[in-house]
Design a protein around this motif. Structure first.
Motif, mmCIF file in Angstrom:
data_model
loop_
_atom_site.group_PDB
_atom_site.id
_atom_site.type_symbol
_atom_site.label_atom_id
_atom_site.label_comp_id
_atom_site.label_asym_id
_atom_site.label_seq_id
_atom_site.Cartn_x
_atom_site.Cartn_y
_atom_site.Cartn_z
ATOM 1 N N UNK A 174 36.125 33.328 32.181
ATOM 2 C CA UNK A 174 34.829 33.603 32.814
ATOM 3 C C UNK A 174 35.158 33.779 34.303
ATOM 4 N N UNK A 175 35.243 35.000 34.746
ATOM 5 C CA UNK A 175 35.743 35.285 36.090
ATOM 6 C C UNK A 175 34.920 34.615 37.188
ATOM 7 N N UNK A 176 33.603 34.435 36.938
ATOM 8 C CA UNK A 176 32.777 33.826 37.985
ATOM 9 C C UNK A 176 33.061 32.335 38.170
ATOM 10 N N UNK A 177 33.731 31.713 37.222
ATOM 11 C CA UNK A 177 34.089 30.295 37.347
ATOM 12 C C UNK A 177 35.472 30.094 37.966
ATOM 13 N N UNK A 178 36.211 31.163 38.157
ATOM 14 C CA UNK A 178 37.619 31.029 38.534
ATOM 15 C C UNK A 178 37.805 30.636 40.000
ATOM 16 N N UNK A 179 38.810 29.800 40.229
ATOM 17 C CA UNK A 179 39.190 29.383 41.579
ATOM 18 C C UNK A 179 40.333 30.276 42.067
ATOM 19 N N UNK A 180 40.665 30.154 43.338
ATOM 20 C CA UNK A 180 41.801 30.908 43.876
ATOM 21 C C UNK A 180 43.067 30.635 43.078
ATOM 22 N N UNK A 181 43.289 29.377 42.759
ATOM 23 C CA UNK A 181 44.485 28.992 42.013
ATOM 24 C C UNK A 181 44.510 29.642 40.626
ATOM 25 N N UNK A 187 30.304 41.243 42.148
ATOM 26 C CA UNK A 187 30.492 40.125 43.057
ATOM 27 C C UNK A 187 31.932 40.164 43.552
ATOM 28 N N UNK A 188 32.240 39.320 44.520
ATOM 29 C CA UNK A 188 33.621 39.268 45.023
ATOM 30 C C UNK A 188 34.589 38.833 43.919
ATOM 31 N N UNK A 189 34.132 37.956 43.045
ATOM 32 C CA UNK A 189 35.004 37.504 41.958
ATOM 33 C C UNK A 189 35.166 38.583 40.887
#
Length: 199
Positions: free
Chosen positions: A169-176, A12-14
């Protein structure tokens, strides 16, 4: 300190962003074998992406990450109430899937989903694992899918000698949050180790 991300199952992109940000440090990726198997022929299979990053070590994250606890119990894929032979069968199946698909990037460490395992950990060594990870000594960077308090994080890092792993959990991460991780790595304040050095 170990840098760990859980639920690496698809490109995925994340996923791509996390792996690119962390490309210069050792990363432990906890991976569900059943999802790898189900997506082998998918255009979004994570396997070709992982092979581009030699800093990545794949470890086993249960088998299918399905909760099998009884009502009222904390979530667990392998609770004590689950048939032991069924648990062992899934664990062995999962180990072979990861060995076959990630080759030398796989390392036989077991990371139970929700960081809980209801059986004796000795079972894991009997089927070929050399270590395991659970709640002990792990700092959850995203409690309840949120984000750790900044002051609490630095206090734990600086004063708690028992912490040996940061869990994302990389899929939960925001830009910040991605920016925080990138700055943390670039700062050099943490010495990152591979799970291969730690188990």
């Amino acid at each position: 300190m170990l840098l760990r991300t859980d639920d690496l199952i698809l490109r995925t992109s994340k996923t791509e962003r996390f792996l690119e940000i962390t490309k210069d440090v050792p990363v432990m990726c906890a991976t569900q074998p059943k999802d790898i198997l189900d997506n082998l022929d998918d255009v979004d299979s994570v396997i070709p992406l992982v092979k581009k990053y030699k800093n990545i070590t794949i470890v086993q994250h249960g088998y299918d990450h399905i909760n099998r606890s009884r009502d009222g119990e904390k979530k667990c894929e392998f609770p004590s109430s689950r048939n032991l032979n069924d648990s062992i069968s899934d664990i062995i199946k999962g180990k072979k899937i990861l060995e076959d698909n990630f080759k030398k990037q796989f390392y036989p460490v077991f990371v139970p989903p929700w960081n809980r395992f209801g059986h004796n950990y000795q079972i894991l060594s009997e089927v070929g694992f050399i270590g395991y990870e659970d709640d002990d000594e792990v700092l959850d960077m995203q409690p309840k899918r949120g984000w750790i308090d900044n002051d609490y994080f630095w206090r734990k890092i600086q004063t708690d000698d028992t912490i040996h792993s940061l869990m994302f959990h990389h899929e939960w991460m925001t830009d910040e949050q991605f920016e925080f991780l990138e700055e943390l790595i670039e700062s050099g304040v943490i010495q990152w180790k591979s799970i291969r050095e730690s188990s």
